[in-house]
Design an enzyme around this catalytic site. Structure first.
Site, PDB file in Angstrom:
ATOM      1  N   ARG A  51       2.827 -12.063  -0.991  1.00 45.80           N
ATOM      2  CA  ARG A  51       1.457 -12.322  -0.517  1.00 45.80           C
ATOM      3  C   ARG A  51       0.819 -13.473  -1.273  1.00 45.80           C
ATOM      4  O   ARG A  51       1.202 -13.805  -2.390  1.00 45.80           O
ATOM      5  CB  ARG A  51       0.591 -11.079  -0.739  1.00 45.80           C
ATOM      6  CG  ARG A  51       0.966  -9.896   0.132  1.00 45.80           C
ATOM      7  CD  ARG A  51       0.210  -9.932   1.434  1.00 45.80           C
ATOM      8  NE  ARG A  51       0.539  -8.835   2.328  1.00 45.80           N
ATOM      9  CZ  ARG A  51      -0.091  -8.601   3.462  1.00 45.80           C
ATOM     10  NH1 ARG A  51      -1.070  -9.399   3.842  1.00 45.80           N
ATOM     11  NH2 ARG A  51       0.269  -7.611   4.239  1.00 45.80           N
TER      12      ARG A  51
ATOM     13  N   LYS B 262      -8.412  -3.011   1.036  1.00 46.27           N
ATOM     14  CA  LYS B 262      -8.345  -2.037   2.122  1.00 46.27           C
ATOM     15  C   LYS B 262      -9.189  -0.795   1.841  1.00 46.27           C
ATOM     16  O   LYS B 262      -9.591  -0.103   2.781  1.00 46.27           O
ATOM     17  CB  LYS B 262      -6.895  -1.632   2.400  1.00 46.27           C
ATOM     18  CG  LYS B 262      -6.048  -2.765   2.995  1.00 46.27           C
ATOM     19  CD  LYS B 262      -6.641  -3.328   4.294  1.00 46.27           C
ATOM     20  CE  LYS B 262      -5.718  -4.346   4.944  1.00 46.27           C
ATOM     21  NZ  LYS B 262      -6.335  -5.029   6.087  1.00 46.27           N
TER      22      LYS B 262
ATOM     23  N   LYS C  65      -1.144 -13.141  14.551  1.00 48.57           N
ATOM     24  CA  LYS C  65      -2.607 -13.083  14.416  1.00 48.57           C
ATOM     25  C   LYS C  65      -3.160 -14.254  13.600  1.00 48.57           C
ATOM     26  O   LYS C  65      -4.113 -14.924  14.007  1.00 48.57           O
ATOM     27  CB  LYS C  65      -2.984 -11.748  13.754  1.00 48.57           C
ATOM     28  CG  LYS C  65      -4.465 -11.497  13.621  1.00 48.57           C
ATOM     29  CD  LYS C  65      -4.743 -10.111  13.057  1.00 48.57           C
ATOM     30  CE  LYS C  65      -4.196  -9.939  11.673  1.00 48.57           C
ATOM     31  NZ  LYS C  65      -4.756  -8.784  10.962  1.00 48.57           N
ATOM     32  N   THR C  66      -2.545 -14.511  12.446  1.00 46.54           N
ATOM     33  CA  THR C  66      -3.024 -15.595  11.584  1.00 46.54           C
ATOM     34  C   THR C  66      -2.716 -16.955  12.206  1.00 46.54           C
ATOM     35  O   THR C  66      -3.562 -17.845  12.246  1.00 46.54           O
ATOM     36  CB  THR C  66      -2.384 -15.486  10.185  1.00 46.54           C
ATOM     37  OG1 THR C  66      -2.702 -14.204   9.637  1.00 46.54           O
ATOM     38  CG2 THR C  66      -2.904 -16.561   9.260  1.00 46.54           C
TER      39      THR C  66
ATOM     40  N   ASP D 102      -8.915 -11.390   9.094  1.00 46.98           N
ATOM     41  CA  ASP D 102      -8.419 -10.009   9.025  1.00 46.98           C
ATOM     42  C   ASP D 102      -9.413  -8.904   9.364  1.00 46.98           C
ATOM     43  O   ASP D 102      -9.039  -7.931   9.994  1.00 46.98           O
ATOM     44  CB  ASP D 102      -7.859  -9.753   7.624  1.00 46.98           C
ATOM     45  CG  ASP D 102      -6.930  -8.551   7.566  1.00 46.98           C
ATOM     46  OD1 ASP D 102      -6.125  -8.368   8.499  1.00 46.98           O
ATOM     47  OD2 ASP D 102      -6.993  -7.800   6.579  1.00 46.98           O
TER      48      ASP D 102
ATOM     49  N   ARG E 162       0.834  -1.201   0.000  1.00 44.19           N
ATOM     50  CA  ARG E 162       0.000   0.000   0.000  1.00 44.19           C
ATOM     51  C   ARG E 162       0.870   1.253   0.000  1.00 44.19           C
ATOM     52  O   ARG E 162       2.015   1.233   0.420  1.00 44.19           O
ATOM     53  CB  ARG E 162      -0.906   0.021   1.236  1.00 44.19           C
ATOM     54  CG  ARG E 162      -2.041  -0.965   1.203  1.00 44.19           C
ATOM     55  CD  ARG E 162      -2.882  -0.870   2.474  1.00 44.19           C
ATOM     56  NE  ARG E 162      -2.067  -0.978   3.679  1.00 44.19           N
ATOM     57  CZ  ARG E 162      -1.646   0.056   4.397  1.00 44.19           C
ATOM     58  NH1 ARG E 162      -1.962   1.293   4.059  1.00 44.19           N
ATOM     59  NH2 ARG E 162      -0.906  -0.130   5.473  1.00 44.19           N
TER      60      ARG E 162
ATOM     61  N   HIS F  54      -9.920  -4.646  12.900  1.00 41.61           N
ATOM     62  CA  HIS F  54      -8.824  -5.239  12.121  1.00 41.61           C
ATOM     63  C   HIS F  54      -8.303  -6.415  12.944  1.00 41.61           C
ATOM     64  O   HIS F  54      -7.389  -6.268  13.745  1.00 41.61           O
ATOM     65  CB  HIS F  54      -7.738  -4.187  11.883  1.00 41.61           C
ATOM     66  CG  HIS F  54      -6.676  -4.627  10.938  1.00 41.61           C
ATOM     67  ND1 HIS F  54      -5.374  -4.212  11.027  1.00 41.61           N
ATOM     68  CD2 HIS F  54      -6.719  -5.450   9.856  1.00 41.61           C
ATOM     69  CE1 HIS F  54      -4.671  -4.755  10.056  1.00 41.61           C
ATOM     70  NE2 HIS F  54      -5.456  -5.509   9.336  1.00 41.61           N
TER      71      HIS F  54
ATOM     72  N   SER G  47       1.312  -6.751  11.990  1.00 47.07           N
ATOM     73  CA  SER G  47       2.106  -7.715  11.243  1.00 47.07           C
ATOM     74  C   SER G  47       3.215  -8.317  12.109  1.00 47.07           C
ATOM     75  O   SER G  47       3.899  -7.600  12.839  1.00 47.07           O
ATOM     76  CB  SER G  47       2.730  -6.997  10.031  1.00 47.07           C
ATOM     77  OG  SER G  47       3.464  -7.888   9.268  1.00 47.07           O
TER      78      SER G  47
END
Length: 536
Positions: free
Chosen positions: A323, A201, A243-244, A258, A60, A221, A239
């Site tokens: 990604r 996003k 989290k994942t 997410d 981004r 988020h 990041s």
């Protein structure tokens, strides 16, 4: 081209100002995969996934993200470096240029929606210049049934033209790329960048405005999963915090990885229909579910492959932000539809490279709001020999780049929902123990998983009492004195150091960083939130 038979003319784009375009409408993933390869815009990996290169931008571009300042947004949006105002007239002129650019081209149109809870559904029409961008939209947004496409009317339009370059002098942009939200016209206009994350996003940012302002729903988020008893857990984290990894639990069903909403009815729903995971250092051993999701239909971005299509996930020569996107049904253990009820536990994940935060602590509502606004993790300064000083990193609400309202709006909503639902909130340090980065070591994943499992199973006391919890003298955090399957000495970050003077010096350093960061929110925060910060 062999795929001309796929052109469908029953979708007209004239009302958007796009004329005489060859419209490819609602193509299947296989068709978009094939067209991308035919056009030499991508290659097939040995796994069957489509590998593409997003071009100049591999992430981004926050300084090129704008919101049109008009009657709807002028008094509500928190304007500044994150939410940069854009002139309505400039938007109209730039939009006209983009649709003129797309006219007479081949374009790919997809009707989809966001928000798995029907009460909050927003229909999305996406117009893409590139076939692989349209496949990304298929993966990431929710997919309507065939009969739902009859008479489909979008709530939001995304116009995505990576090949269009703006002229900053005349168009009002900072440089040639841009991502602009217009809440009056309900348009997300994206140009000059092929990075697909701008599509996802952009709509996330729109929902972060629409849901709290019009629906009393908290956008988050975060990832979320649900247990066999129907109890939902929510995982916030920037990041690299886990989290994942930590929300992918073989004993619980994944709601999403997410973006979620928390409704007044106490429902947690996924915004999306897919996952967009980091691929750096990915392996079947470290992330088996994500690794297994990389198959036909998935899109790999900016990875390096050998001549046989085998991906080297350790190769970051294009970007560290490699990604993969895939539809959520590529993961086996999922909640269908992507909705959970009765949130019971919230986990704030932080990789504290200072090594001073407890590995698990229970937060009061005020502390939860304070740490939510702060959104702390730490980055290590570098990998060169001798560079071992951590750098604190704060991102409000664990997602500052996507939050159009002031962070305290979201924090006060979270506090209110916590109190109403009786949810437990935990701060989890997945970072360093026994010393800061360069001295200590990373927290053992098995211990972090055991602490989270104990919290979810109700093995840690609900009430904060002296017998059950030790109150941290610097941060005021309640750290459990014992936890199943975790050695007692691990639960105290101070005890793992064997150096009290060094520990408290580093703890004070981090506390000062928290307080300095919070100054910009202080005038907006209530007394309860202010009291949730470090004690000294």
């Amino acid at each position: 081209m062999a795929t001309n038979s796929l052109v469908t003319n029953h979708i007209s784009l004239k009302k958007y100002g796009i004329h005489n375009a060859n419209v490819y409408y609602q193509l299947s993933p296989d068709e978009l995969h094939s067209i991308t390869i035919e056009k030499n815009m991508g290659k097939e990996a040995s796994s069957g996934a489509l590998a593409i290169n997003t071009g100049e931008f591999t992430g981004r571009s926050p300084k090129d993200r704008f919101i049109v300042k008009d009657e709807i947004t002028s008094d509500k949006v928190w304007w500044g470096d994150i939410n940069i105002p854009f002139d309505p007239d400039k938007f109209d002129k730039l939009y006209d240029k983009v649709v003129a650019y797309l006219s007479e081209k081949e374009v790919y149109v997809r009707d989809s929606y966001v928000c798995a809870d029907e009460n909050y559904r927003q229909n999305i029409r996406v117009v893409n210049e590139y076939p692989w961008s349209n496949l990304f939209a298929y993966n990431m947004f929710l997919r309507p049934e065939e009969e739902e496409l009859e008479g489909f009317k979008e709530d939001w339009l995304i116009v995505n033209a990576p090949g269009f370059m703006a002229d900053p002098e005349t168009d009002g942009t900072r440089q040639h790329n841009f991502a602009i939200l217009n809440f009056s016209k309900k348009i997300a206009l994206i140009g000059g960048t092929g990075y697909t994350g701008e599509i996802k996003k952009g709509i996330f940012s729109a929902l972060n405005f629409l849901l709290p302002v019009y629906h009393d729903t908290l956008p988050m988020h975060c990832s979320a999963n649900v247990g066999k008893e129907g109890d939902t857990s929510i995982f916030f984290g920037l990041s690299g915090t886990g989290k994942t990894t930590l929300s992918a639990d073989p004993n619980r069903k994944l709601i999403g990885d997410d973006e979620h909403g928390w409704t007044p009815e106490d429902t947690i729903f996924n915004f999306e229909g897919g996952c967009y995971a980091k691929a750096i250092n990915l392996s079947a051993d470290s992330e088996p579910e994500i690794f297994g999701a990389i198959k036909k239909g998935a899109i790999l971005e900016n990875v390096i492959m050998d001549e046989n299509g085998k991906v080297d996930f350790t190769n970051v020569s294009i970007t560290q932000n490699t990604r993969v996107s895939y539809p959520i049904y590529h993961i086996q253990n999922i909640q269908q539809p992507s909705i959970g009820k009765h949130p019971k536990n919230i986990f704030f994940l932080t990789a504290d490279a200072f090594g001073v935060l407890p590995p698990i602590s229970k937060l009061t509502p005020g502390q939860a709001a304070y740490h939510f606004i702060s959104g702390y993790t730490a980055k290590v300064a570098g990998t060169e020999a001798g560079v071992n000083e951590p750098v604190p990193s704060f991102s409000a609400c664990f997602g500052a780049p996507f939050m159009p309202l002031h962070p305290t709006v979201y924090a006060e909503m979270l506090s209110k929902k916590m109190k109403e639902s009786g949810v437990n909130v935990w701060l989890i340090n997945t970072g360093w123990t026994g010393g800061p980065y360069g001295v200590g070591k990373r927290m053992a994943l098995k211990h972090t998983r055991a602490m989270i499992t104990a919290a979810m199973n109700g093995d840690l006391p609900d009430e904060i009492s002296y017998d059950d919890y030790h109150i941290h003298s610097v941060f005021g955090l309640a750290q459990p004195r014992s936890c199943p399957n975790v050695p007692t000495e691990v639960l105290s970050s101070r005890r793992t150091w064997n150096n009290d003077e060094g520990y408290y010096k580093k703890a004070q350093e981090l506390a000062d960083a928290f307080k300095a960061n919070f100054k910009k929110f202080e005038s907006y925060a209530n007394d309860e939130i202010k009291a949730g910060g470090p004690l000294v």
